[in-house]
Motif scaffolding. Structure first.
Motif, PDB file in Angstrom:
ATOM      1  N   THR A 148      35.155   9.302  16.936  1.00  0.00           N
ATOM      2  CA  THR A 148      35.322   8.482  15.733  1.00  0.00           C
ATOM      3  C   THR A 148      33.941   8.076  15.235  1.00  0.00           C
ATOM      4  N   VAL A 149      33.648   8.423  13.983  1.00  0.00           N
ATOM      5  CA  VAL A 149      32.353   8.097  13.381  1.00  0.00           C
ATOM      6  C   VAL A 149      32.605   7.301  12.114  1.00  0.00           C
ATOM      7  N   SER A 150      31.955   6.143  11.998  1.00  0.00           N
ATOM      8  CA  SER A 150      32.083   5.293  10.810  1.00  0.00           C
ATOM      9  C   SER A 150      30.712   5.076  10.194  1.00  0.00           C
ATOM     10  N   TRP A 151      30.694   4.930   8.868  1.00  0.00           N
ATOM     11  CA  TRP A 151      29.456   4.647   8.163  1.00  0.00           C
ATOM     12  C   TRP A 151      29.761   3.765   6.971  1.00  0.00           C
ATOM     13  N   PRO A 152      28.793   3.005   6.487  1.00  0.00           N
ATOM     14  CA  PRO A 152      29.049   2.092   5.370  1.00  0.00           C
ATOM     15  C   PRO A 152      29.223   2.846   4.046  1.00  0.00           C
ATOM     16  N   ARG A 153      30.117   2.309   3.232  1.00  0.00           N
ATOM     17  CA  ARG A 153      30.335   2.896   1.912  1.00  0.00           C
ATOM     18  C   ARG A 153      29.082   2.755   1.051  1.00  0.00           C
ATOM     19  N   HIS A 154      28.447   1.588   1.126  1.00  0.00           N
ATOM     20  CA  HIS A 154      27.222   1.308   0.376  1.00  0.00           C
ATOM     21  C   HIS A 154      26.158   0.855   1.370  1.00  0.00           C
ATOM     22  N   PRO A 155      25.372   1.791   1.911  1.00  0.00           N
ATOM     23  CA  PRO A 155      24.358   1.395   2.895  1.00  0.00           C
ATOM     24  C   PRO A 155      23.340   0.449   2.279  1.00  0.00           C
ATOM     25  N   VAL A 156      22.989  -0.578   3.033  1.00  0.00           N
ATOM     26  CA  VAL A 156      22.015  -1.567   2.575  1.00  0.00           C
ATOM     27  C   VAL A 156      20.728  -1.313   3.337  1.00  0.00           C
ATOM     28  N   ARG A 157      19.705  -1.017   2.628  1.00  0.00           N
ATOM     29  CA  ARG A 157      18.403  -0.809   3.246  1.00  0.00           C
ATOM     30  C   ARG A 157      17.755  -2.168   3.435  1.00  0.00           C
ATOM     31  N   PRO A 158      17.121  -2.436   4.566  1.00  0.00           N
ATOM     32  CA  PRO A 158      16.419  -3.708   4.750  1.00  0.00           C
ATOM     33  C   PRO A 158      15.278  -3.827   3.755  1.00  0.00           C
ATOM     34  N   ALA A 159      15.102  -5.037   3.268  1.00  0.00           N
ATOM     35  CA  ALA A 159      14.035  -5.274   2.294  1.00  0.00           C
ATOM     36  C   ALA A 159      12.690  -5.067   2.981  1.00  0.00           C
ATOM     37  N   THR A 160      11.838  -4.311   2.361  1.00  0.00           N
ATOM     38  CA  THR A 160      10.515  -4.071   2.927  1.00  0.00           C
ATOM     39  C   THR A 160       9.498  -4.877   2.136  1.00  0.00           C
ATOM     40  N   ALA A 161       8.450  -5.296   2.811  1.00  0.00           N
ATOM     41  CA  ALA A 161       7.402  -6.064   2.144  1.00  0.00           C
ATOM     42  C   ALA A 161       6.714  -5.154   1.131  1.00  0.00           C
ATOM     43  N   THR A 162       6.550  -5.661  -0.062  1.00  0.00           N
ATOM     44  CA  THR A 162       5.901  -4.899  -1.113  1.00  0.00           C
ATOM     45  C   THR A 162       4.514  -5.457  -1.330  1.00  0.00           C
ATOM     46  N   GLU A 163       3.526  -4.607  -1.217  1.00  0.00           N
ATOM     47  CA  GLU A 163       2.158  -5.033  -1.481  1.00  0.00           C
ATOM     48  C   GLU A 163       1.854  -4.748  -2.934  1.00  0.00           C
ATOM     49  N   ARG A 164       1.315  -5.736  -3.591  1.00  0.00           N
ATOM     50  CA  ARG A 164       0.923  -5.539  -4.982  1.00  0.00           C
ATOM     51  C   ARG A 164      -0.579  -5.429  -5.059  1.00  0.00           C
ATOM     52  N   TYR A 165      -0.995  -4.454  -5.785  1.00  0.00           N
ATOM     53  CA  TYR A 165      -2.421  -4.242  -5.971  1.00  0.00           C
ATOM     54  C   TYR A 165      -2.803  -4.844  -7.310  1.00  0.00           C
ATOM     55  N   THR A 166      -3.755  -5.764  -7.280  1.00  0.00           N
ATOM     56  CA  THR A 166      -4.209  -6.412  -8.504  1.00  0.00           C
ATOM     57  C   THR A 166      -5.394  -5.638  -9.045  1.00  0.00           C
ATOM     58  N   VAL A 167      -5.255  -5.203 -10.281  1.00  0.00           N
ATOM     59  CA  VAL A 167      -6.319  -4.433 -10.920  1.00  0.00           C
ATOM     60  C   VAL A 167      -7.312  -5.402 -11.519  1.00  0.00           C
ATOM     61  N   THR A 168      -8.567  -5.210 -11.182  1.00  0.00           N
ATOM     62  CA  THR A 168      -9.622  -6.051 -11.754  1.00  0.00           C
ATOM     63  C   THR A 168     -10.435  -5.210 -12.728  1.00  0.00           C
ATOM     64  N   GLU A 169     -11.038  -5.891 -13.671  1.00  0.00           N
ATOM     65  CA  GLU A 169     -11.831  -5.190 -14.672  1.00  0.00           C
ATOM     66  C   GLU A 169     -13.176  -4.798 -14.084  1.00  0.00           C
ATOM     67  N   ALA A 170     -13.651  -3.660 -14.483  1.00  0.00           N
ATOM     68  CA  ALA A 170     -14.933  -3.186 -13.985  1.00  0.00           C
ATOM     69  C   ALA A 170     -16.082  -3.999 -14.574  1.00  0.00           C
ATOM     70  N   PHE A 171     -15.944  -4.389 -15.844  1.00  0.00           N
ATOM     71  CA  PHE A 171     -16.975  -5.189 -16.498  1.00  0.00           C
ATOM     72  C   PHE A 171     -16.327  -6.473 -16.985  1.00  0.00           C
ATOM     73  N   PRO A 172     -16.460  -7.547 -16.234  1.00  0.00           N
ATOM     74  CA  PRO A 172     -15.803  -8.783 -16.659  1.00  0.00           C
ATOM     75  C   PRO A 172     -16.408  -9.290 -17.964  1.00  0.00           C
ATOM     76  N   GLU A 173     -15.558  -9.921 -18.739  1.00  0.00           N
ATOM     77  CA  GLU A 173     -16.019 -10.483 -20.010  1.00  0.00           C
ATOM     78  C   GLU A 173     -16.937 -11.665 -19.721  1.00  0.00           C
ATOM     79  N   PRO A 174     -17.947 -11.869 -20.579  1.00  0.00           N
ATOM     80  CA  PRO A 174     -18.872 -12.989 -20.347  1.00  0.00           C
ATOM     81  C   PRO A 174     -18.154 -14.314 -20.559  1.00  0.00           C
TER      82      PRO A 174
END
Length: 193
Positions: A148-174
């Motif tokens: 007997t094999v059972s599986w979920p109708r709607h599998p729920v993936r565990p939430a993974t930590a999302t890293e956000r990369y912040t883009v900085t300007e190469a030449f900052p404004e004065p």
């Protein structure tokens, strides 16, 4: 009788039946047909029942696998499909002292007769599972030859930590606040120093 002898006898029988020699093309076609007729290992599909009522959070499949132990069965999810596979080996019944039969894997004695209705050899059965379902989502139990094999109708993936990369300007404004204080209030220009 070897395979070569069998082929020669077959070619000879075909020649006799036709009443002529076979052409090279006919010999090649006959050899090809003989190769295709050689017994190949067949993979059979075990019988299965699938329960999916559309409302339950799980879907369940029951596979008929009599005589197998849990360590002889492979259950996996590959490319969005549940795969149940393994091998069922043939057994023979041998008489031991006292007239009691015992099951062994050895071949039967010459001259004995057998009736074989059970399927032996490699088996494989696949069932489509919902997207995102993995082997870790499965629950499988083997009891009395029924897997007997059972599986979920709607599998729920565990939430993974999302890293956000912040883009900085190469030449900052004065910083305009510093410049603004040094400007001439009447002209809006920087004084000559």
């Amino acid at each position: 009788m070897t395979a070569r002898t069998t082929k020669l006898l077959l070619v000879s029988a075909v020649k006799k039946r036709l009443g002529r020699e076979l052409t090279r093309d006919e010999l090649h076609r006959l050899a090809r047909a003989m190769r295709l007729r050689q017994p190949q290992q067949r993979i059979y599909k075990p019988r299965m029942e699938l329960w999916d009522d559309g409302q339950s959070p799980t879907i369940t499949a029951v596979f008929e696998l009599p005589g197998l132990r849990a360590d002889e069965i492979l259950v996996d999810v590959v490319d969005g499909r549940l795969v149940v596979s393994g091998e069922r080996r043939a057994h023979s019944l041998s008489s031991a002292a006292g007239g009691r039969g015992q099951i062994s894997s050895a071949a039967s004695a010459p001259g004995s007769s057998q009736v074989r209705e059970l399927k032996y050899g490699m088996f494989r059965r696949t069932v489509e599972v919902p997207a995102g379902c993995t082997t870790s989502d499965l629950e499988a139990t083997l009891e009395n030859g029924m897997l007997t094999v059972s599986w979920p109708r709607h599998p729920v993936r565990p939430a993974t930590a999302t890293e956000r990369y912040t883009v900085t300007e190469a030449f900052p404004e004065p910083d305009h606040t510093l410049l603004d204080s040094s400007l001439d209030s009447r002209t809006g220009h920087r004084p000559n120093l």
